[in-house]
Design a protein around this motif. Structure first.
Motif, short mmCIF file in Angstrom:
data_model
loop_
_atom_site.label_atom_id
_atom_site.label_comp_id
_atom_site.label_asym_id
_atom_site.label_seq_id
_atom_site.Cartn_x
_atom_site.Cartn_y
_atom_site.Cartn_z
N ASP A 18 10.45 -24.58 8.15
CA ASP A 18 11.63 -23.72 8.28
C ASP A 18 12.90 -24.45 8.71
O ASP A 18 13.96 -23.82 8.81
CB ASP A 18 11.39 -22.58 9.29
CG ASP A 18 11.24 -21.27 8.54
OD1 ASP A 18 11.11 -21.33 7.31
OD2 ASP A 18 11.24 -20.22 9.19
N GLY A 20 14.44 -26.53 7.02
CA GLY A 20 15.31 -26.65 5.86
C GLY A 20 14.94 -27.81 4.95
O GLY A 20 15.74 -28.23 4.12
N LYS A 21 13.71 -28.28 5.07
CA LYS A 21 13.31 -29.43 4.27
C LYS A 21 13.42 -29.14 2.77
O LYS A 21 13.93 -29.96 2.01
CB LYS A 21 11.87 -29.82 4.61
CG LYS A 21 11.47 -31.12 3.97
CD LYS A 21 10.05 -31.48 4.27
CE LYS A 21 9.16 -30.60 3.43
NZ LYS A 21 7.75 -30.86 3.69
N THR A 22 12.93 -27.98 2.37
CA THR A 22 12.95 -27.65 0.95
C THR A 22 14.39 -27.56 0.44
O THR A 22 14.71 -28.06 -0.64
CB THR A 22 12.22 -26.32 0.71
OG1 THR A 22 10.96 -26.41 1.36
CG2 THR A 22 12.02 -26.06 -0.76
N THR A 23 15.25 -26.94 1.23
CA THR A 23 16.64 -26.79 0.80
C THR A 23 17.31 -28.16 0.73
O THR A 23 18.01 -28.47 -0.25
CB THR A 23 17.40 -25.87 1.78
OG1 THR A 23 16.60 -24.71 2.03
CG2 THR A 23 18.72 -25.43 1.21
N ASP A 140 25.74 -24.17 10.17
CA ASP A 140 26.49 -22.95 9.85
C ASP A 140 25.85 -21.72 10.50
O ASP A 140 26.38 -20.63 10.44
CB ASP A 140 26.47 -22.73 8.34
CG ASP A 140 25.05 -22.52 7.84
OD1 ASP A 140 24.23 -23.46 8.01
OD2 ASP A 140 24.73 -21.43 7.35
N ALA A 265 22.53 -27.63 4.73
CA ALA A 265 22.03 -27.74 3.36
C ALA A 265 22.38 -26.47 2.60
O ALA A 265 22.81 -26.51 1.45
CB ALA A 265 20.52 -27.97 3.37
P1 GDP Z 1 11.34 -25.79 5.05
O1 GDP Z 1 10.30 -24.83 5.51
O2 GDP Z 1 11.62 -26.83 6.07
O3 GDP Z 1 11.11 -26.34 3.69
O4 GDP Z 1 12.71 -24.97 5.04
P2 GDP Z 1 13.45 -24.22 3.86
O5 GDP Z 1 14.33 -25.14 3.11
O6 GDP Z 1 12.46 -23.42 3.11
O7 GDP Z 1 14.41 -23.29 4.70
C1 GDP Z 1 13.93 -22.31 5.58
C2 GDP Z 1 14.96 -21.20 5.66
O8 GDP Z 1 16.14 -21.70 6.25
C3 GDP Z 1 15.34 -20.65 4.29
O9 GDP Z 1 15.54 -19.27 4.42
C4 GDP Z 1 16.65 -21.36 3.99
O10 GDP Z 1 17.50 -20.59 3.16
C5 GDP Z 1 17.24 -21.51 5.38
N1 GDP Z 1 18.12 -22.67 5.47
C6 GDP Z 1 17.89 -23.92 5.01
N2 GDP Z 1 18.96 -24.72 5.27
C7 GDP Z 1 19.85 -23.96 5.92
C8 GDP Z 1 21.15 -24.20 6.46
O11 GDP Z 1 21.72 -25.29 6.37
N3 GDP Z 1 21.75 -23.16 7.07
C9 GDP Z 1 21.19 -21.93 7.17
N4 GDP Z 1 21.87 -20.98 7.79
N5 GDP Z 1 19.98 -21.67 6.68
C10 GDP Z 1 19.32 -22.65 6.05
#
Ligand code: GDP
Length: 704
Positions: A18, A20-23, A140, A265
């Motif tokens: 969560d 933000g790795k995927t993003t 943000d 991201a």
């Molecule tokens: P992962 O579990 O680490 O792969 O994280 P994801 O990329 O799936 O992101 C988890 C959640 O955080 C998603 O709902 C994204 O849209 C949100 N998210 C990712 N990056 C950001 C960011 O820079 N800002 C905000 N506000 N939300 C983000």
């Protein structure tokens, strides 16, 4: 095709789920030009998360590698992005990706700072000596706090973190980033999906803060690097940006510090500067130590291979994936050259393998290559018998690179196909999954007609089940996850006879075997040069002729079958030595089947007389918790029959290493969270098998 290794970076993105790795990954793929529509995770379209499973859970389980071309200051770089799973239940997956990467970007949530799981992943990277940089993401987000998050890197990870950027505003007012090296402000906008960066002077109200942060950055860089100390003491302003960057690069590669960046991201802010920093501060393959291995003919001989195309070829398999084009085997080449059509040796199993095709993998397509060399990450088609953790090498210059070890699976579940068609598909699917995932097993029990799948934990099996049902559309009924116990003996039983004799009219059946059994560990077997197979040593000690030679393999087969299906509770028998000491035969009635039966009967009887015991899997559990919950957490570990082996402070939190029986750990992660207001996390992996207390053994056997 000569590749300039200075222009290659093999990196992974490590993060708490969560964060933000995927993003971040999506954005990197976008900016490096490989995909043209930015997929956002909440829409479930992210490119690297190819499995439906991952999209639903929002977690990345499977490792894949993606090559991203990136231009930095006019030079073409190749960034190989190795996907690392964020979920701590998959310690093994994380570790196998850490093996093959040279550097990592650790992503943190700018509101939460360092979370418990990020610590676990950070420690794993520590263990593998992986140089890292940090990205404080989500600037943000409402409540995002750069200072707090930055401090948590120091307090919770004890990391020598050095900020090289600071945010301009935060939450809704997050506008851009100040680069402390150049002392310039950088802005991106969502309108062009952050493709272009605008560089301006630092806003007046942030000038003082930026100066302070820069002063701290310079001081900390100079502190580590003797060559800058004198300049720093006389006049820090004489240190050039180039000097600072070069010095920081050396210290990052030497694991002495970690540069910290910030961004969002989601809002397209700062990702290109992450890529710039990857190029500027993370090592290229030659800046990492030479790979080490052993001589396959004599494992006591250690050897290394240089990062050179002229050296003998060596590579490590780190992922096997079934693909439309056939099986894709992801490898990292360490030395030498690999050409399409070459035959290479897998020194682990002694097989020669054909490299029919070589690919560089991109997010949405792949490029066929004619050859590849050291430091490269490619996918190979054509390999048949090479699995994750295996080495591939020059046929004439064999080496086995340090193996990745996969513990025995400790939890299992029955799985039953619904139709004949499902049965056929299930068999094939299980073979495929096994190839991809060395920590997974499946077994068909002929006696019960049941298929049992086994793995590393509850979640592991659940994911496999969902893969079968959803992705492969196979109809199956599954049982409850069960702990995989083992059976063994505590004493010896001498000269126990198994006599299989039947006289049914015509030709009869006659087999007679006498065995002695005793406990033996794998180490003892090795010391005595006895071959242990699936935990059982078989010694043929029959005096000449008592059993005709041709029937001895049948006796052994019968014993091994009986051991595999268990005697007291249906669990595989381990750590047992069986000596076949005597027997007899009948000229007409003796046959293979009769001797198999006699062997099995003798074994079962001897086993029951030799003090049977049940062994249970013990997990190594590493818990990271704020110190204030230490009492609760350790009390709970004790109530689960666990033992704390080690406990130490890491920054402000405590890391506890404990050994706990798996049977006491169902639902542990949830319990731990509620015990610590969600602030602790744990990772676990199979450690060993230990004898169960008698009372619990009887309980397990009674509940069969
Ligand atoms: P992962 O579990 O680490 O792969 O994280 P994801 O990329 O799936 O992101 C988890 C959640 O955080 C998603 O709902 C994204 O849209 C949100 N998210 C990712 N990056 C950001 C960011 O820079 N800002 C905000 N506000 N939300 C983000």
């Amino acid at each position: 095709m000569a590749i300039d290794l200075n222009k290659v970076r093999n990196i992974g993105i490590c993060a708490h789920i969560d964060a933000g790795k995927t993003t971040v990954t999506e954005r990197i793929l976008f900016y490096t030009g490989k995909i043209y529509k930015v997929g956002e995770v909440h829409e479930g379209t992210a490119t690297m998360d190819s499995l439906q499973e991952e999209q639903e859970r929002g977690i990345t389980i499977q490792s894949a590698a993606t090559t991203c071309p990136y231009t930095f200051r006019g030079d073409d770089y190749k960034i190989n992005l190795i996907d690392t799973p964020g979920h701590v239940d998959f310690t093994i997956e994380v570790e196998r990706s850490l093996r093959v990467l040279d550097g990592a970007v650790a992503v943190f949530d700018g509101k939460e700072g360092v979370e418990a799981q990020s610590e676990t992943v950070w420690r794993q990277a520590d263990r593998y000596g992986v140089p890292r940089m940090c990205l404080i993401n989500k600037m943000d987000k409402l409540g995002a706090d750069f200072d707090f998050s930055f401090k948590s890197l120091r307090t919770r990870l004890g990391a020598n973190a050095i900020a090289i950027q600071i945010p301009i505003g935060f939450g809704n007012d997050f506008k851009g980033i100040i680069d402390l090296m150049t002392m310039k402000a950088m802005y991106w906008t969502a309108e062009d999906q952050g493709v272009n960066v605008t560089i301006k002077d630092i806003p007046a109200d942030l000038q003082d803060a930026a100066e302070l942060w820069r002063g701290e950055m310079v001081e900390k860089i100079a502190e580590i690097d003797d060559s800058l100390t004198e300049k720093f003491l006389t006049d820090p302003s004489t240190i050039t940006v180039e000097e600072l960057k070069a010095s920081l690069r050396r210290s990052v590669i030497g694991l002495k510090c970690f540069p910290v960046l910030c961004g969002s991201a989601l809002k397209y802010v700062g990702i290109q500067s992450v890529l710039d920093a990857v190029v500027e501060y993370l090592p290229n393959p030659t800046e990492r130590p030479d790979v080490v291995g052993v001589d396959p003919n004599d494992p006591s001989v250690h050897m290394t291979r240089p990062h050179s195309a002229d050296a003998p070829f060596s590579a490590l398999v780190f992922k096997v994936v079934a693909d439309v084009a056939g099986t894709l085997t992801y490898i990292r080449v360490y030395s030498g050259k690999l050409e399409k059509g070459m035959r290479v040796l897998n020194p682990v199993n002694g097989r020669k393998e054909n490299v029919s095709r070589l690919y560089e993998m991109h997010a949405q397509n792949r490029t066929a290559l004619d050859d590849t060399g050291p430091g490269q990450i490619v996918a190979v088609v054509g390999l048949k018998d090479s699995y994750t953790g295996d080495t591939l090498c020059d046929q004439d210059k064999p080496i086995i690179l340090e193996r990745m070890t996969f513990p025995e699976p400790v939890i299992s579940m029955s799985i039953e196909p619904q139709t004949a068609d499902d049965k056929k598909k299930l068999g094939e699917a299980l073979t495929t999954i096994r190839r991809e995932d060395p920590s997974f097993r499946s077994n068909y029990n002929e006696e019960t007609g049941e298929t049992i799948i086994s793995g590393m934990g509850e979640l592991h099996l659940e994911i496999i089940k969902n893969k079968l049902v959803r992705d492969m559309k196979i109809g199956v009924n599954v049982g409850k996850p069960r702990v995989s116990y083992r059976e063994t003996i505590t004493g010896m039983a001498k000269d126990v006879r198994g006599l299989f004799k039947k006289q049914t009219g015509g030709r009869g059946q006659y087999g007679d075997a006498v065995v002695t059994i005793r406990p033996i560990t794998a180490e003892e077997a090795e010391a005595e040069e006895l071959e242990m197979e699936n935990g059982v040593v078989f010694v043929d000690a029959v005096p000449g002729g008592a059993i005709p030679r041709e029937f001895i393999p049948s006796v052994e087969y019968g014993i091994r079958q009986a051991a595999a299906s268990g005697v007291i509770g249906g669990y595989p028998v381990i750590n047992v030595r069986v000596d076949l000491v005597f027997g007899s035969s009948h000229d007409v009635d003796s046959n293979q089947i009769a001797f198999e039966q006699a062997g099995a009967m003798a074994f079962r009887e001897a086993f029951t007389r030799a003090g049977p015991a049940l062994l249970e899997p013990i997990m190594k559990v590493v818990i990271t918790t704020p110190d204030e919950f230490f009492g609760n957490v350790s009390g709970d570990v004790a109530s689960r029959r666990g033992q704390i082996i080690d406990s130490e402070m890491r920054g402000a939190s405590r890391q506890i290493t404990a050994e706990v029986p798996l049977s006491e750990l169902f639902g542990y992660t949830t319990a731990l969270r509620s015990m610590t207001q969600g602030r602790a996390a744990a990772s676990m992996e199979p450690l060993t098998y230990r004898q169960m207390p008698e009372r619990l053994k009887l309980e397990v056997l009674a509940n069969q």
